[in-house]
Design a protein around this motif. Structure first.
Motif, PDB file in Angstrom:
ATOM      1  N   LYS A  10     -54.465 -48.353  47.587  1.00 30.20           N
ATOM      2  CA  LYS A  10     -55.373 -47.516  48.356  1.00 30.20           C
ATOM      3  C   LYS A  10     -55.593 -46.198  47.640  1.00 30.20           C
ATOM      4  N   ARG A  61     -77.104 -52.688  50.929  1.00 26.61           N
ATOM      5  CA  ARG A  61     -75.839 -52.854  50.211  1.00 26.61           C
ATOM      6  C   ARG A  61     -75.863 -52.069  48.904  1.00 26.61           C
ATOM      7  N   ASP A  87     -73.984 -51.805  41.974  1.00 32.73           N
ATOM      8  CA  ASP A  87     -73.187 -51.161  40.930  1.00 32.73           C
ATOM      9  C   ASP A  87     -74.100 -50.421  39.952  1.00 32.73           C
ATOM     10  N   GLU A 115     -60.947 -51.530  44.523  1.00 35.39           N
ATOM     11  CA  GLU A 115     -61.900 -51.754  45.606  1.00 35.39           C
ATOM     12  C   GLU A 115     -63.331 -51.931  45.085  1.00 35.39           C
ATOM     13  N   ALA A 116     -63.461 -52.676  43.987  1.00 35.24           N
ATOM     14  CA  ALA A 116     -64.798 -52.967  43.451  1.00 35.24           C
ATOM     15  C   ALA A 116     -65.509 -53.906  44.422  1.00 35.24           C
ATOM     16  N   LYS A 117     -66.551 -53.432  45.063  1.00 29.61           N
ATOM     17  CA  LYS A 117     -67.174 -54.142  46.177  1.00 29.61           C
ATOM     18  C   LYS A 117     -67.955 -55.383  45.740  1.00 29.61           C
ATOM     19  N   ASN A 118     -68.438 -55.378  44.501  1.00 31.60           N
ATOM     20  CA  ASN A 118     -69.314 -56.464  44.040  1.00 31.60           C
ATOM     21  C   ASN A 118     -68.650 -57.377  43.007  1.00 31.60           C
ATOM     22  N   ASN A 121     -64.582 -57.755  40.720  1.00 34.64           N
ATOM     23  CA  ASN A 121     -63.704 -56.938  39.871  1.00 34.64           C
ATOM     24  C   ASN A 121     -63.204 -57.679  38.640  1.00 34.64           C
ATOM     25  N   ILE A 138     -70.107 -43.617  46.209  1.00 37.09           N
ATOM     26  CA  ILE A 138     -70.917 -44.624  46.878  1.00 37.09           C
ATOM     27  C   ILE A 138     -71.925 -43.910  47.770  1.00 37.09           C
ATOM     28  N   ASP A 187     -73.153 -47.808  44.012  1.00 34.36           N
ATOM     29  CA  ASP A 187     -71.731 -47.570  43.795  1.00 34.36           C
ATOM     30  C   ASP A 187     -71.623 -47.156  42.334  1.00 34.36           C
ATOM     31  N   TYR A 189     -66.766 -41.527  49.242  1.00 39.89           N
ATOM     32  CA  TYR A 189     -67.226 -42.667  50.025  1.00 39.89           C
ATOM     33  C   TYR A 189     -67.316 -42.260  51.498  1.00 39.89           C
ATOM     34  N   SER A 229     -66.630 -42.751  55.485  1.00 39.18           N
ATOM     35  CA  SER A 229     -65.726 -43.319  56.480  1.00 39.18           C
ATOM     36  C   SER A 229     -66.208 -42.827  57.840  1.00 39.18           C
TER      37      SER A 229
END
Length: 256
Positions: free
Chosen positions: A4, A30, A33, A96-99, A101, A163, A173, A245, A247
């Motif tokens: 984290k 969305r 990258d 935490e690579a969203k697309n 890793n 992001i 991102d 980012y 939250s």
């Protein structure tokens, strides 16, 4: 492998900016990258950075001053390279690579930054290829191939990630990289890149750059870079990297 981000805190100014620009009709866009490259000239007194103005014909951020950069292309994952990113940088980029890793995609982000720097600024961050089998293919890399260059990842440093908040027509991102200007191995004689996307490409001190018409997050990354250079002029790969980012309704700043 980190699990984290560390030291998350609310960034009041970026949170206010996110709220001001929020449009609920775009909430589910969305993030794609993207990567950008800050080139540092530290050999002539005060540190300067290369920055240019987006052409007014662009629908996205016309007239804003930005660093060379853009969206990750799928082909960036397949490009052979000279040297590699430091292992600590690779680990941070995978966080935490969203697309996806995969190492190919993660390296592709740095390759994207190098490609965009050529396309928008006409500069080559590369090294001579040692193997004929490693020749670059495709129109995007023709100029590199003509010079027998491969994109060189070894000197690239990772200095920030952001992001785009929800509620925008486009979300990215973005990984912000930096490299010293002495790693420029060639340049186009025109003084700009073939895409024509950036005008008024000039070297500015960081102080002067803050006075330009910058996207809000670019201004924040510049602020972070200034602090980083004062404390860590070598941009050591192990140094914590800021990560911005959303939250809930707050824009957070954490470290990876």
């Amino acid at each position: 492998m980190m699990t984290k981000a560390k030291n998350p805190t609310v960034h009041a100014a970026l949170s206010a900016n996110a709220a001001r620009l929020y449009d609920k009709s775009h909430v589910n866009v969305r993030p794609k990258d993207a990567a950008t490259l800050i080139i540092l000239d530290r050999d002539h007194g005060e540190t300067k950075i290369l920055i240019g103005r987006r052409h007014m014909r662009h629908r996205f951020m016309p007239g804003k001053f930005v660093f060379p950069g853009g969206r990750l292309d799928l082909g960036d994952r397949l490009v052979p390279f000279a040297g590699d990113l430091h292992p600590d940088i690779l680990e941070k980029l995978r966080f935490e690579a969203k697309n996806g890793n995969s190492l190919a995609r993660i390296r592709g982000m740095a390759i994207c930054a190098i490609r965009e720097t050529y396309e928008e600024a006409g500069l080559f961050i590369g090294a001579k290829e040692a193997d004929a089998d490693q020749r670059l293919k495709g129109d995007d890399w023709q100029a590199f191939d003509e010079r027998q260059l491969l994109p060189n990842l070894d000197p690239i440093r990772f200095i920030g990630r952001a992001i785009t908040p929800p509620g925008r027509t486009r979300r990215f991102d973005t990984r912000f990289f930096a490299v010293d200007a002495n790693h420029i191995c060639d340049r186009l004689p025109e003084g700009t890149g073939p895409s024509g996307e950036l005008e008024d490409l000039e070297w500015h001190s960081i102080t002067r750059a803050h006075d330009l018409d910058l996207p809000r997050i670019t201004k924040e990354i510049l602020h972070e870079l200034e602090i980083r250079l004062a404390k860590d002029p070598d941009l050591t790969p192990q140094t914590p990297t800021p990560f911005f980012y959303m939250s809930g309704k707050s824009m957070m700043r954490a470290e990876i």
